[in-house]
Write an enzyme that holds these catalytic residues in place. Structure first.
Site, short mmCIF file in Angstrom:
data_model
loop_
_atom_site.label_atom_id
_atom_site.label_comp_id
_atom_site.label_asym_id
_atom_site.label_seq_id
_atom_site.Cartn_x
_atom_site.Cartn_y
_atom_site.Cartn_z
N GLN A 17 0.87 -1.41 -0.02
CA GLN A 17 -0.01 -0.10 -0.05
C GLN A 17 0.70 1.43 -0.16
OE1 GLN A 17 -3.37 2.29 2.77
NE2 GLN A 17 -3.16 0.32 2.97
N GLU A 138 1.07 -0.92 8.72
CA GLU A 138 0.26 0.41 9.17
C GLU A 138 0.00 0.63 10.45
OE1 GLU A 138 -2.27 3.47 9.01
OE2 GLU A 138 -1.50 2.64 7.32
N ASP A 167 0.43 3.84 5.92
CA ASP A 167 0.72 3.55 4.50
C ASP A 167 0.58 4.83 3.55
OD1 ASP A 167 1.67 1.08 4.64
OD2 ASP A 167 -0.30 0.16 4.99
N GLY A 242 -8.02 21.08 19.68
CA GLY A 242 -7.79 22.45 19.21
C GLY A 242 -8.45 23.44 20.02
N GLY A 243 -8.53 24.62 19.64
CA GLY A 243 -8.91 25.76 20.34
C GLY A 243 -10.43 25.85 20.63
#
Length: 409
Positions: A17, A138, A167, A242-243
């Protein structure tokens, strides 16, 4: 209309892959990708088959728009033919185990002698160091690149993500390196080595977690829903990281993918409180500001879910969007493969195959205005032997017959 990489010849010595995902992108961009396979073929032609005696979807979905030739690179004549193929190529891509191509007799120094303009790209599991010889898959890359340790819920085990970041994620990084090397070659006239490790690519995709590891030395991570913190970034469920806090809220009728992911921005709090039937929270000092809400993220999303759980996810989506609240439904693989908008945008395409008939695959995410992508089927094993060895390398029909009889091609 010409393609962006028209005239670029890629010798594709990849399998499974990570490598094929890279060379397929190059093919979609217009490169002539010649997939060089052992006489037995890429192992994925036979893996996870859903139809007997036909190339598997594993293979066909990673090798579109390529040509296939076969070659026994251990034979003397095979080495001579590989030398000619390298001399005629602009790019060579391989993802064998460490040192495998060197043992074939083609270390970088030899490749440079054959073709000084060649861009030689390698995908490996790991960079130089104690992990170099480890076998990489993977989820091994996910485990060693930071993804698994930070995926899942706080009270559960580390989890792999369904996205193939080890991959195919590495394949995209490899393409970026190849394109940069080709661009630099225009100025220098020289090729160069491009090395990409799967662990490194995953780590690059996990950079926000390393950001949080450093922030953690200065105290708890307020945007995480976790009640306590140790000395490493914890698993935090569906928190956005996140924020702006986010979470997947359940919808009716409660199936495994009946969820909508919603982001709560400061500007969206008031319309959100009205939408869920709790308008008094908009001005309540205990809820009115982001700072007030951060210690109560679990309770905040519980209140939203009490409302969303009574409605189908598509109605929840419509109501959120009507109030300009960032959100997205959790789409199952079935919903994605049947999504008319993705089909219209060329992201889900149907391809005809001589063995399989029609099959559905993912189209190119790269959209270039002057280089549109047409997804063609993957090649049959050795389908282009005559075309490449005879038509391009000039081998006579009799030699081709003997090479096949002797197991060289």
């Amino acid at each position: 209309m010409t393609k962006a990489l028209e005239g670029v010849r890629v010798l594709d010595m990849t399998h499974v892959q990570s490598g094929p995902s890279a060379t397929q992108l190059l093919a979609w961009l217009g490169a002539d990708v010649v997939k060089l396979e052992a006489t037995t073929g890429d192992i994925t032609r036979q893996q996870l088959r859903d139809l007997p005696d036909a190339d598997s979807l594993y293979f066909t979905m990673l090798n579109c728009n390529k040509r296939s030739i076969t070659l026994n690179t251990k034979s003397p004549r095979g080495k001579e033919l590989l030398t000619e193929l390298i001399a005629r190529s602009d790019v060579l891509v391989e993802n064998f185990g460490p040192g495998a191509v060197d043992r074939m007799g083609f270390p970088w120094e030899r490749v440079q002698e054959i073709n000084p303009r060649l861009v030689y790209a390698s995908i490996k599991g790991f960079g130089d160091g104690p992990y170099t010889a480890f076998k990489a898959y993977e989820v091994v890359a996910q485990a060693m690149g930071g993804a698994m340790a930070t995926t899942g819920f706080e009270d559960g085990p580390p989890l792999a993500t369904g996205a193939q970041i080890g991959d195919s994620g590495t394949g995209v990084h490899c393409v970026a390196g190849i394109l940069a090397a080709l661009y630099q070659r225009e100025r220098t006239g020289r090729g160069q080595r491009v090395n990409v490790a799967m662990q490194h690519a995953v780590l690059n995709l996990c950079r926000v977690k390393l950001r949080d590891q450093q922030r953690l030395t200065h105290g708890a991570l307020a945007e995480y829903p976790n009640e306590s913190f140790g000395d490493t970034v914890p698993r935090s469920g569906n928190a956005s990281g996140g924020g702006q806090p986010g979470w997947a809220v359940r919808c009716a009728p409660g199936g495994p993918n009946d969820y909508v992911y919603v982001i709560v921005q400061p500007v969206g709090w008031r319309p959100l409180t009205e939408l869920i039937g709790r308008p008094e929270l908009a001005d309540d000092p205990e809820w009115a500001t982001p700072q007030a809400r951060l210690p109560k993220l679990a309770k905040m999303f519980q209140l939203i879910e009490e409302w969303s759980a009574t409605l189908p996810k598509w109605e929840v989506l419509e109501r959120f969007n009507a109030h300009n609240i960032p959100c997205g439904p959790v789409l199952s693989t079935k919903e994605l493969i049947e999504d008319a908008s993705l089909a219209a945008d060329g992201m889900v395409v149907t391809v005809d195959h001589p063995e399989r008939g029609a099959f559905t695959t993912v189209g190119s995410p790269l959209k270039l205005s002057d280089s549109p992508v047409e997804v063609d089927r993957s090649p049959l094993l050795g389908e282009h032997n005559q075309e490449v060895y005879g038509g391009e390398l000039g081998l006579a029909d009799e030699e081709l017959r003997l090479l096949k009889a002797n197991g060289v091609i």
